[in-house]
Design a protein around this motif. Sequence first.
Motif: not given
Length: 145
Positions: A17-38
């Motif tokens: 689940d991409l959205e779940d993992k993005i939320a985890f990395y944002e909240s846990t490590f403070g990372l920011v999404v630089a890009s999204r692609e299909v």
Amino acid sequence: MFTGLTRIDHVGIACHDLEDKIAFYESTFGLVVASREVNEAQGVKEAMLHVADGPSGSSYVQLLEPLGPDTPVGKFLAKRGEGVHHVGYGVDDVAAALEAIGAKHVRLLDERPRHGSMGASIAFLHPKDVGGVLTELVQASEDPL
């Protein structure tokens, strides 16, 4: 001319689940999404999360959700579950790197560069010849997204 690896560009992580993992990395490590692609050709939805900048370029965590069970990442998840899928190393010239590494009898999964995340040129090396690690060579785009 291949001058060697310049940095760890990214670590690719397979997830259900991409959205779940993005939320985890944002909240846990403070990372920011630089890009999204299909990427239909590779059968994934992906997000690149910025980790840091260094003298040789940026580094990222790449989250990969398969578009279906018969894609490479879908098969990886079915066999191994979520986790590290591959390591991407920066190079100045991916075509020269392929030529030099191939000459050392490392099998190439890509004979020539192809399109990768954020406009990069990429190519993969066979994991059986690189210590069991699927290895990606990444030549960053001159004009990243």
